[in-house]
Each structure stands twice: as C-alpha cells, then as structure tokens.
Design a protein around this motif. Structure first.
Motif, PDB file in Angstrom:
ATOM      1  N   LEU A   1       0.808  -1.218   0.000  1.00  0.00           N
ATOM      2  CA  LEU A   1       0.000   0.000   0.000  1.00  0.00           C
ATOM      3  C   LEU A   1       0.844   1.273   0.000  1.00  0.00           C
ATOM      4  CD1 LEU A   1      -2.754  -1.123   2.536  1.00  0.00           C
ATOM      5  CD2 LEU A   1      -2.718  -1.362   0.048  1.00  0.00           C
ATOM      6  N   ALA A   2       2.082   1.164  -0.415  1.00  0.00           N
ATOM      7  CA  ALA A   2       2.979   2.329  -0.439  1.00  0.00           C
ATOM      8  C   ALA A   2       2.438   3.440  -1.341  1.00  0.00           C
ATOM      9  CB  ALA A   2       4.377   1.911  -0.882  1.00  0.00           C
ATOM     10  N   ALA A   3       1.652   3.077  -2.367  1.00  0.00           N
ATOM     11  CA  ALA A   3       1.101   4.074  -3.283  1.00  0.00           C
ATOM     12  C   ALA A   3       0.087   4.997  -2.602  1.00  0.00           C
ATOM     13  CB  ALA A   3       0.437   3.368  -4.465  1.00  0.00           C
ATOM     14  N   LEU A   4      -0.400   4.613  -1.436  1.00  0.00           N
ATOM     15  CA  LEU A   4      -1.383   5.426  -0.723  1.00  0.00           C
ATOM     16  C   LEU A   4      -0.752   6.606   0.014  1.00  0.00           C
ATOM     17  CD1 LEU A   4      -3.579   2.627   0.892  1.00  0.00           C
ATOM     18  CD2 LEU A   4      -3.939   3.791  -1.289  1.00  0.00           C
ATOM     19  N   LYS A   5       0.543   6.525   0.255  1.00  0.00           N
ATOM     20  CA  LYS A   5       1.231   7.583   1.019  1.00  0.00           C
ATOM     21  C   LYS A   5       1.702   8.677   0.093  1.00  0.00           C
ATOM     22  CE  LYS A   5       4.579   5.341   2.893  1.00  0.00           C
ATOM     23  NZ  LYS A   5       5.677   4.815   3.650  1.00  0.00           N
ATOM     24  N   PRO A   6       1.729   9.883   0.457  1.00  0.00           N
ATOM     25  CA  PRO A   6       1.094  10.558   1.582  1.00  0.00           C
ATOM     26  C   PRO A   6      -0.273  11.124   1.230  1.00  0.00           C
ATOM     27  CG  PRO A   6       2.584  12.096   0.552  1.00  0.00           C
ATOM     28  CD  PRO A   6       2.645  10.803  -0.247  1.00  0.00           C
ATOM     29  N   SER A   7      -0.737  10.903  -0.007  1.00  0.00           N
ATOM     30  CA  SER A   7      -1.994  11.533  -0.437  1.00  0.00           C
ATOM     31  C   SER A   7      -3.223  11.011   0.297  1.00  0.00           C
ATOM     32  CB  SER A   7      -2.198  11.318  -1.938  1.00  0.00           C
ATOM     33  OG  SER A   7      -1.133  11.890  -2.654  1.00  0.00           O
ATOM     34  N   TYR A   8      -3.248   9.713   0.615  1.00  0.00           N
ATOM     35  CA  TYR A   8      -4.454   9.118   1.177  1.00  0.00           C
ATOM     36  C   TYR A   8      -4.307   8.722   2.643  1.00  0.00           C
ATOM     37  CZ  TYR A   8      -5.420   9.017  -3.759  1.00  0.00           C
ATOM     38  OH  TYR A   8      -5.598   9.387  -5.066  1.00  0.00           O
ATOM     39  N   ILE A   9      -3.081   8.503   3.070  1.00  0.00           N
ATOM     40  CA  ILE A   9      -2.800   8.166   4.465  1.00  0.00           C
ATOM     41  C   ILE A   9      -1.385   8.640   4.766  1.00  0.00           C
ATOM     42  CG2 ILE A   9      -1.907   5.842   3.984  1.00  0.00           C
ATOM     43  CD1 ILE A   9      -3.382   4.871   6.507  1.00  0.00           C
ATOM     44  N   SER A  10      -1.199   9.227   5.932  1.00  0.00           N
ATOM     45  CA  SER A  10       0.124   9.790   6.239  1.00  0.00           C
ATOM     46  C   SER A  10       1.190   8.708   6.329  1.00  0.00           C
ATOM     47  CB  SER A  10       0.076  10.594   7.535  1.00  0.00           C
ATOM     48  OG  SER A  10      -0.340   9.769   8.597  1.00  0.00           O
ATOM     49  N   ASP A  11       0.860   7.583   6.902  1.00  0.00           N
ATOM     50  CA  ASP A  11       1.797   6.474   6.995  1.00  0.00           C
ATOM     51  C   ASP A  11       1.000   5.187   7.190  1.00  0.00           C
ATOM     52  OD1 ASP A  11       4.282   5.345   6.920  1.00  0.00           O
ATOM     53  OD2 ASP A  11       4.810   5.813   8.985  1.00  0.00           O
ATOM     54  N   ILE A  12       1.498   4.106   6.626  1.00  0.00           N
ATOM     55  CA  ILE A  12       0.833   2.818   6.824  1.00  0.00           C
ATOM     56  C   ILE A  12       1.093   2.404   8.283  1.00  0.00           C
ATOM     57  CG2 ILE A  12       0.688   0.417   6.068  1.00  0.00           C
ATOM     58  CD1 ILE A  12      -0.133   2.494   3.933  1.00  0.00           C
ATOM     59  N   PRO A  13       0.036   2.115   9.041  1.00  0.00           N
ATOM     60  CA  PRO A  13       0.233   1.792  10.458  1.00  0.00           C
ATOM     61  C   PRO A  13       1.097   0.557  10.662  1.00  0.00           C
ATOM     62  CG  PRO A  13      -2.103   2.083   9.948  1.00  0.00           C
ATOM     63  CD  PRO A  13      -1.371   2.081   8.657  1.00  0.00           C
ATOM     64  N   ALA A  14       1.886   0.591  11.712  1.00  0.00           N
ATOM     65  CA  ALA A  14       2.679  -0.570  12.107  1.00  0.00           C
ATOM     66  C   ALA A  14       1.885  -1.341  13.162  1.00  0.00           C
ATOM     67  CB  ALA A  14       4.014  -0.122  12.680  1.00  0.00           C
ATOM     68  N   PRO A  15       1.980  -2.649  13.145  1.00  0.00           N
ATOM     69  CA  PRO A  15       1.229  -3.429  14.139  1.00  0.00           C
ATOM     70  C   PRO A  15       1.720  -3.138  15.555  1.00  0.00           C
ATOM     71  CG  PRO A  15       2.699  -4.834  12.866  1.00  0.00           C
ATOM     72  CD  PRO A  15       2.764  -3.479  12.251  1.00  0.00           C
ATOM     73  N   PRO A  16       0.849  -3.323  16.546  1.00  0.00           N
ATOM     74  CA  PRO A  16       1.240  -3.017  17.922  1.00  0.00           C
ATOM     75  C   PRO A  16       2.303  -3.947  18.491  1.00  0.00           C
ATOM     76  CG  PRO A  16      -0.995  -3.877  17.853  1.00  0.00           C
ATOM     77  CD  PRO A  16      -0.550  -3.704  16.443  1.00  0.00           C
TER      78      PRO A  16
END
Length: 164
Positions: free
Chosen positions: A78-93
C-alpha cells in the motif's frame, strides 16, 4: 499502671500475609496477559479501518485498488497510498518475530494485503491475539476471501476487512 498501645508482631505478620494472599488471588483472577492483549487487538481493528478508508479514497480517484497477486505486507503493498491518502501505513502493535513479506515467516503479527489481478477487490488481514477479537469479522466470513489461505486454512484468529 500504664498500658502499651500498639500492635504485636504476630498481628502485623498476620495482616501482611493476608494482604499478600489477597493480592495473589486478585492477579490470577484478573489475568494480566489478557488485559494486555485486548488493547492491542483493538488497535489492529482501528489500523485496518484507517487503511480501508485510505483504500476507498484511492479507489475514488483511480477506479482501481492497488494490486498484489499474493499476500504482501500492507506497508509494502500500500505504499502508493502515502502521503496523499494516508500519512503512513500503520505498524502493528507488536513486532513480528521474523522479517520478510511472507506472513507465515513474519510471525503473523503484521498487516497483510492481497487483491485480485484487476484491482477490483481486496482483503486486508491480520492475526488477533484473542480469538474473541476476531469474531466480528473473521477472514473466512469475508466474501472476497474465497479460497485464500493465510498460513494454512482455516486461519485461527484471523480478522479481515474487504472492499464494500
């Protein structure tokens, strides 16, 4: 005659031992490890929701979802979503036990993405720590899941999200 006021050593030892026994019973009843797993699972659900929102915004602009023919980590696929659609892809807890893009070698603690070849449908998946956390949206209950498997089938504690 004067009387000494206070507690004897026996009374103090009795009270301290009673407090120790009660605290030990309380800790076993509370099950601290379960209390730590619930918030991490809630974070996973929230993170998948954020990624799903970003995917829908991406689809609204491009009329296609990002494609990944096989399971891939969400951060890569999902790298194509950054930064236009999401600031960063969440990292798991929790940190995966091993590195790599294959969910089976990554310790099953990451976020994973797969789509069809045309980019018309997708599945986001993660493995929950508690089976009760996955019951609201099990992977095998998703219509896009089809014959997919994530580290074998059926997938225990698999929580998924898909395009509407």
């Amino acid at each position: 005659m004067s009387k000494n006021k206070g507690f004897t050593i026996i009374e103090l030892l009795l009270v301290v031992s009673l407090i120790a026994i009660l605290s030990g019973v309380t800790l076993t009843v509370l099950n601290v490890s379960q209390l730590q797993k619930r918030p991490r699972d809630a974070q996973r659900v929230s993170d998948l929701g954020r990624m799903q929102t970003a995917l829908e915004l991406f689809f609204a602009d491009n009329r296609v979802y990002p494609t990944a023919a096989s399971w891939a980590t969400a951060s890569g696929a999902l790298a194509a979503l950054k930064p236009s659609y999401i600031s960063d892809i969440p990292a798991p807890p929790t940190t995966p036990a091993a590195t790599g893009s294959d969910p089976c070698t990554a310790g099953n603690s990451g976020y994973f993405y797969i789509s069809d070849a045309t980019g018309n449908k997708y599945v986001l998946a993660t493995i929950m720590e508690l089976s009760a956390s996955a019951t609201s949206s099990t992977c095998t209950g998703l219509s896009n899941w089809g014959g997919l498997s994530l580290c074998g089938s059926p997938v225990a504690n698999c929580y998924g999200a898909q395009n509407p």
